[in-house]
Scaffold this active site. Structure first.
Site, short mmCIF file in Angstrom:
data_model
loop_
_atom_site.label_atom_id
_atom_site.label_comp_id
_atom_site.label_asym_id
_atom_site.label_seq_id
_atom_site.Cartn_x
_atom_site.Cartn_y
_atom_site.Cartn_z
N ASP A 23 11.76 29.60 88.55
CA ASP A 23 11.49 30.19 89.07
C ASP A 23 11.03 32.36 88.83
O ASP A 23 12.50 31.83 88.38
CB ASP A 23 12.15 30.56 90.81
CG ASP A 23 11.25 31.81 91.57
OD1 ASP A 23 10.68 32.82 90.77
OD2 ASP A 23 11.75 32.66 92.39
N LYS A 87 7.54 40.73 84.60
CA LYS A 87 6.33 40.10 85.46
C LYS A 87 5.05 40.97 85.75
O LYS A 87 4.27 40.35 85.35
CB LYS A 87 6.91 39.84 86.23
CG LYS A 87 5.73 38.20 87.10
CD LYS A 87 6.91 37.42 88.08
CE LYS A 87 6.08 37.04 88.99
NZ LYS A 87 7.08 36.14 90.08
N GLU A 187 3.62 29.59 93.68
CA GLU A 187 5.02 29.61 94.70
C GLU A 187 4.89 30.03 95.95
O GLU A 187 5.80 29.20 96.30
CB GLU A 187 5.63 31.10 94.02
CG GLU A 187 5.77 31.64 92.81
CD GLU A 187 6.04 33.92 92.59
OE1 GLU A 187 5.97 34.21 93.46
OE2 GLU A 187 5.84 33.61 91.72
N ASP A 211 6.30 36.13 101.46
CA ASP A 211 7.31 36.62 100.35
C ASP A 211 7.06 37.82 100.21
O ASP A 211 6.55 38.62 99.54
CB ASP A 211 6.90 35.57 99.41
CG ASP A 211 7.85 35.44 98.07
OD1 ASP A 211 7.94 36.34 98.47
OD2 ASP A 211 7.52 35.00 97.28
P1 ADP Z 1 11.73 38.83 93.72
O1 ADP Z 1 10.61 37.46 93.94
O2 ADP Z 1 11.00 39.40 93.21
O3 ADP Z 1 12.31 38.65 92.42
P2 ADP Z 1 13.82 37.86 95.52
O4 ADP Z 1 13.41 36.63 96.63
O5 ADP Z 1 15.14 37.08 94.35
O6 ADP Z 1 13.27 38.69 94.09
O7 ADP Z 1 14.77 38.64 96.19
C1 ADP Z 1 16.05 39.75 95.85
C2 ADP Z 1 15.55 41.06 96.78
O8 ADP Z 1 15.98 40.45 97.72
C3 ADP Z 1 16.24 41.94 96.83
O9 ADP Z 1 15.87 43.45 96.73
C4 ADP Z 1 17.65 42.04 96.95
O10 ADP Z 1 18.45 43.30 97.38
C5 ADP Z 1 17.42 41.62 98.98
N1 ADP Z 1 18.22 40.84 99.40
C6 ADP Z 1 19.09 39.84 98.93
N2 ADP Z 1 20.05 39.23 100.00
C7 ADP Z 1 19.85 39.53 100.77
C8 ADP Z 1 19.77 40.06 102.50
N3 ADP Z 1 21.24 39.74 102.69
N4 ADP Z 1 19.90 41.41 102.89
C9 ADP Z 1 18.86 42.14 102.64
N5 ADP Z 1 17.91 41.68 101.21
C10 ADP Z 1 18.26 40.92 100.88
MG MG Z 2 10.25 35.09 94.43
#
Ligand code: ADP
Ligand code: MG
Length: 618
Positions: A23, A87, A187, A211
């Site tokens: 991912d 990205k 995705e 998402d």
């Molecule tokens: P991407 O797909 O854009 O790379 P992710 O799916 O990894 O991103 O999501 C990252 C986001 O999720 C960040 O903003 C992070 O702060 C948030 N996040 C992670 N854990 C938690 C949580 N327990 N509660 C709220 N937000 C969270």
């Molecule tokens: Mg993602």
């Protein structure tokens, strides 16, 4: 010769090379595999650390590159040399991103607006492909370290709305990182797979995948039929995510402590400190009622209730996208049978509740939302490795693909929403005698004139042996492989000369662009059809004039003097009609000329002429 690997430590035969699922996220990236013994997907992580690798790259003054958690520390303190959200730049030109240029704290070069963007760090320039390859290299190295075996094959996920250019860029990034990218998977498709959806052969289901990541929000409506995933619609907001939630907490504290924007901007330690604590607070509040921490002697605190009220309008924004996605998908909200939650920000209870209320059903959140996409990619990788032979996963094309024909018309070979992989072929011919080459211009879009669509590629089929016009048979074929990458081939069937290219589109499209193009095709449909009719009539008229003239030069002996005069008059009338945008007039003059010349053709039975009157020319 194939080699068999033997584990030196145990003496056992190493199993077939592992294909990993990746991912490659805007905020975080990670690798997953199918565990060889349990056959279950797992995200790879070092002992006692997170599986997530922040998609951040830092360049120090010596040119050393660090990726991930280490690099993230430099976001505020060394912004010019710290690249995040690479990205967002994949497959894009400066034109595509210029409205959001302020978002990037590093230098995105504005040179030639139509070419792909470059990022400047110190005196070096990097393409988004290179930047993404640094993240992929890091992921590859981690996986190899954990698995203790070389990793060279991968499945990489991309958003469902990624176009050809962006998919190709992702593939190229993999290649640069030393990975053979076996497939690019959407995705939401990967997330569904991780929930076991689409794995039963006769399953038929409509799914919504919500998402919400760090900086982007995507909603996709998918339909699964016999293991085939069809993207019915996508919607979202490319600048809405967890970062905005952090930001509202920072702003809340700024108001509380009377900190101004300018102060925050000038004091990097302060902005970094507040942002980190805001993210900490946000995560904490996903499972607690209130948060409080000491920060330089001050108490930073916030309750869950306050936080939820601050983000309500942002959550509502995502629901509006859901309304649009459902509308575009042409399915009723009550027909959506399953809702899947993806992305770290869906851990927030208020988000879950809002989505569940919206779709009127409990949502699926059992699988770790930051890992679910990678886990699905690993399942897809396993299917490709041949461990799971029953499945073939498909997607569809968001916009039509075709080539330019006479008069600048778009001739669609693969209509939008075609299932991929797909292959289509069509025959064309030359317009002039002895024409040795033919230009193939490939476009993407829904409009009737290519000038209103997007040019993806262009090439010349050369070395066509000299033949009369209309005689060569040029077969143009479009092949979209399972990754959504387009291969165009042109072959002159009589001589066998051929040429092919893979599409490297000049610049990318956002999902809003796709939407805009679809909308424009509808609003301009009437004009487009009228213009197409005129262009087609003119093309036909021109061709008939040319063949008639040719015929007369060759066969003057079978045409009488009065016939010759009548023909010349009819040709002149047609010529005149061609200067006017009146298709009916043109058609009537064509018919008049045909009336006169029909008996000549019968007399001569010239195969070349009848050949020339048939078939389209490019
Ligand atoms: P991407 O797909 O854009 O790379 P992710 O799916 O990894 O991103 O999501 C990252 C986001 O999720 C960040 O903003 C992070 O702060 C948030 N996040 C992670 N854990 C938690 C949580 N327990 N509660 C709220 N937000 C969270
Ligand atoms: Mg993602």
């Amino acid at each position: 010769m194939a080699k068999i690997a033997i584990n030196i430590a145990t003496g056992s035969l190493q199993q077939a090379e592992m294909i990993v699922g990746i991912d490659l996220g805007t905020t975080n990236s990670l690798v997953a595999i199918i565990h060889p013994e349990t056959k279950k997907p797992i995200a790879l992580k070092e002992h006692n650390s997170s599986s997530l690798v922040p998609s951040v790259i830092h360049f120090d003054e010596l040119g050393n590159i660090t990726v991930g958690e280490e690099a993230k520390k430099f976001l505020e303190t060394d912004p010019a040399n710290t690249i995040f959200s690479a990205k967002r730049l994949m497959g894009k030109s400066y034109n595509d991103i210029k409205q959001n240029a302020n978002f990037f704290t590093y230098k995105v070069i504005d040179d030639d607006t139509e070419s792909l963007v470059k990022v400047q760090v110190g005196s070096k320039f990097y393409s988004p492909i290179e930047l993404s390859s640094f993240i992929l290299k890091e992921l590859k190295a981690r996986a190899e370290h954990i698995l203790k075996t070389p990793v060279t094959k991968a499945v990489i996920t991309v958003p469902a709305y990624f176009n050809d250019a962006q998919r190709q860029a992702t593939r190229d990034a993999g290649k640069l990182a030393g990975l053979d990218v076996l497939r690019i998977v959407n995705e939401p498709t990967a997330a569904s797979l991780a929930y076991g959806l689409g794995l039963a052969a006769d399953e038929e289901k409509t799914i919504a995948v919500y998402d919400l990541g760090g900086g982007t929000f995507d909603i996709s409506i998918l339909k699964i039929t016999n293991g085939i995933f069809e993207v019915l619609s996508t919607n979202g907001d490319t600048y809405l995510g967890g970062d905005d939630f952090d930001r509202v907490i920072v702003e809340h504290w700024m108001t509380e402590f009377g900190i101004t924007e300018d102060e925050l901007h000038l004091n990097k330690e302060l902005s970094q400190g507040l942002r980190l604590r805001a993210e900490e607070a946000k995560k904490y509040l996903s499972s607690n009622e209130s948060f409080s921490v000491d920060f330089n002697g001050d108490n930073l605190s916030i309750t869950k209730e306050k936080f939820e009220s601050l983000i309500q309008s942002l959550i509502d924004k995502t629901l509006q996208c859901c309304v649009n996605a459902v509308k575009d998908s042409k399915v009723a909200i009550s027909e959506i049978e399953t809702v899947v939650m993806v992305g770290g920000s869906t851990r927030i209870p208020a988000v879950k509740k809002a989505v569940s209320d919206f779709f009127n059903q409990p949502v699926h959140d059992e699988v770790n939302p930051d890992e679910v996409v990678a886990l699905g990619a690993a399942i897809q990788a396993d299917i490709l490795a041949g461990n799971n032979k029953d499945f073939l996963l498909l997607d569809i094309t968001p916009l039509s693909l075709g080539i330019e024909t006479m008069g600048g018309l778009m001739d669609v070979l693969i209509p939008r929403n075609s299932k991929i992989p797909t292959k289509v072929g069509r025959q064309y011919t030359t317009q002039k005698d002895g024409q040795g080459s033919m230009r193939i211009s490939v476009f993407q879009g829904e409009r009737d004139l290519v000038k209103d669509n997007r040019r993806l590629a262009e090439f010349n089929l050369t070395s066509i042996p000299g033949m009369p016009a209309g005689f060569p048979k040029v077969e143009v074929s479009f092949l979209i492989n399972a990754d959504g990458i387009l291969v165009i081939k042109a072959k002159e069937l009589r001589s066998g000369v051929e040429q092919s290219i893979e599409v490297k589109p000049q610049y990318g499209l956002t999902d809003e662009d796709v939407e805009k193009m679809l909308l424009e095709s509808i609003t301009h449909a009437k004009d487009d059809i009228a213009i197409r009719a005129i262009v087609e009539a003119k093309t036909e008229g021109e061709q008939i004039l040319e063949t008639t003239e040719k015929f007369l030069t060759k066969n003057s002996h079978i045409v009488s003097q009065p016939e010759m005069i009548a023909t010349a008059q009819a040709m002149q009338n047609l010529q005149l009609a061609l200067t006017m945008d009146d298709k009916d007039l043109i058609h009537s003059k064509i018919e008049e000329l045909n009336e006169i010349t029909r008996p000549f053709a019968e007399r001569a039975m010239d195969a070349a002429v009848s050949g020339a009157l048939k078939g389209k020319t490019v």
